[in-house]
Motif scaffolding. Structure first.
Motif, PDB file in Angstrom:
ATOM      1  N   ALA A   2      -7.034  -4.734   4.236  1.00 24.13           N
ATOM      2  CA  ALA A   2      -5.972  -4.754   3.595  1.00 24.13           C
ATOM      3  C   ALA A   2      -6.106  -4.130   1.852  1.00 24.13           C
ATOM      4  O   ALA A   2      -6.886  -5.393   1.493  1.00 24.13           O
ATOM      5  CB  ALA A   2      -4.801  -5.876   3.946  1.00 24.13           C
ATOM      6  N   MET A   3      -5.267  -3.687   1.363  1.00 26.39           N
ATOM      7  CA  MET A   3      -5.600  -2.914   0.471  1.00 26.39           C
ATOM      8  C   MET A   3      -3.996  -3.186  -0.832  1.00 26.39           C
ATOM      9  O   MET A   3      -3.877  -1.950   0.204  1.00 26.39           O
ATOM     10  CB  MET A   3      -6.587  -1.988  -0.242  1.00 26.39           C
ATOM     11  CG  MET A   3      -8.056  -2.024   0.050  1.00 26.39           C
ATOM     12  SD  MET A   3      -8.688  -1.060  -0.008  1.00 26.39           S
ATOM     13  CE  MET A   3     -10.637  -1.707   0.133  1.00 26.39           C
ATOM     14  N   ASP A   4      -4.106  -3.659  -1.995  1.00 32.25           N
ATOM     15  CA  ASP A   4      -2.518  -2.816  -2.028  1.00 32.25           C
ATOM     16  C   ASP A   4      -2.752  -1.911  -3.987  1.00 32.25           C
ATOM     17  O   ASP A   4      -3.728  -2.519  -4.629  1.00 32.25           O
ATOM     18  CB  ASP A   4      -1.717  -4.438  -2.847  1.00 32.25           C
ATOM     19  CG  ASP A   4      -0.543  -4.442  -3.257  1.00 32.25           C
ATOM     20  OD1 ASP A   4      -0.351  -2.875  -3.178  1.00 32.25           O
ATOM     21  OD2 ASP A   4      -0.151  -4.851  -3.250  1.00 32.25           O
ATOM     22  N   VAL A   5      -2.626  -1.374  -3.482  1.00 30.31           N
ATOM     23  CA  VAL A   5      -2.702   0.069  -4.459  1.00 30.31           C
ATOM     24  C   VAL A   5      -1.449  -0.620  -5.433  1.00 30.31           C
ATOM     25  O   VAL A   5      -1.733   0.572  -6.718  1.00 30.31           O
ATOM     26  CB  VAL A   5      -2.865   1.261  -3.700  1.00 30.31           C
ATOM     27  CG1 VAL A   5      -3.183   2.726  -4.893  1.00 30.31           C
ATOM     28  CG2 VAL A   5      -4.417   1.359  -2.797  1.00 30.31           C
ATOM     29  N   GLY A   6      -0.627  -0.176  -4.658  1.00 29.55           N
ATOM     30  CA  GLY A   6       0.688  -0.139  -5.470  1.00 29.55           C
ATOM     31  C   GLY A   6       1.786  -1.837  -6.002  1.00 29.55           C
ATOM     32  O   GLY A   6       3.134  -1.455  -6.116  1.00 29.55           O
ATOM     33  N   GLY A   7       1.375  -2.430  -6.160  1.00 31.09           N
ATOM     34  CA  GLY A   7       1.526  -3.533  -5.877  1.00 31.09           C
ATOM     35  C   GLY A   7       1.753  -4.133  -7.858  1.00 31.09           C
ATOM     36  O   GLY A   7       2.601  -4.811  -8.000  1.00 31.09           O
TER      37      GLY A   7
END
Length: 182
Positions: free
Chosen positions: A111-116
């Motif tokens: 899981a990767m959060d690009v737009g948090g």
């Protein structure tokens, strides 16, 4: 054909040039995607919310014409990954949208959060790790449900400027429920 245009127009090969692993390419691409917005979360000059199409989104973002939010960041990450021959998917979370990338190195989804980070000064992107191993969305979900996250870390460490927005428990709460958008 569209992947080729996307890769060439936005010079994606240059974005990942010099990386020594697939996972490092994802990390580099993740940050590049977030940096395409100078004023994310603003409806832009034409007051428009773009469709889930990376080329349309990037074209409008570069001109500050339309909204850029987590769904747009995640869409761009998935499409740019595909254009580079990398595997990624978009996931809709509890009031948020992220990516999961397939890591051959780790043999699983990550899981990767690009737009948090809606703060355009920090543009912080991250993933979770436990004992140095990145977590999948399902693993993050299970950690939240079981309240078993004392050894979970956000990687990289959040910048001081983000304050307490990136406490592990607060971010894991987003994994209460999630779905894969096919």
């Amino acid at each position: 054909k569209r992947a080729e245009i996307l890769r060439d127009r936005w010079k994606l090969n240059e974005v990942v040039r010099g990386t020594t692993s697939e996972f490092e390419a994802f990390l580099r691409l993740r940050q590049w995607v977030r940096e395409q917005w100078e004023d994310g979360w603003n409806m832009g000059g034409i007051d428009f919310c773009p469709p889930w199409d990376a080329m349309v989104i990037l074209e409008l973002a570069g001109q500050e014409l339309a909204l850029g939010m987590c769904t747009h960041y995640a869409t761009v990450m998935s499409h740019c990954s595909a254009a580079l021959g990398l595997i990624a998917r978009t996931q809709i979370m509890r009031s948020h949208c992220i990516n999961e990338v397939w890591s051959s190195q780790h043999g699983k989804w990550v899981a990767m959060d690009v737009g948090g980070d809606s703060d355009d000064e920090t543009k912080f992107t991250y993933h979770f790790e436990r004992d140095g191993v990145p977590l999948s969305a399902l693993e993050a979900h299970r950690a939240w449900v079981k309240q078993d996250y004392s050894d979970v870390k956000i990687v990289p460490q959040p910048p001081l400027a983000t304050g307490d927005r990136y406490e592990v428990a607060n971010r894991l709460r987003l994994f209460e429920r999630f779905m894969i958008s096919l």
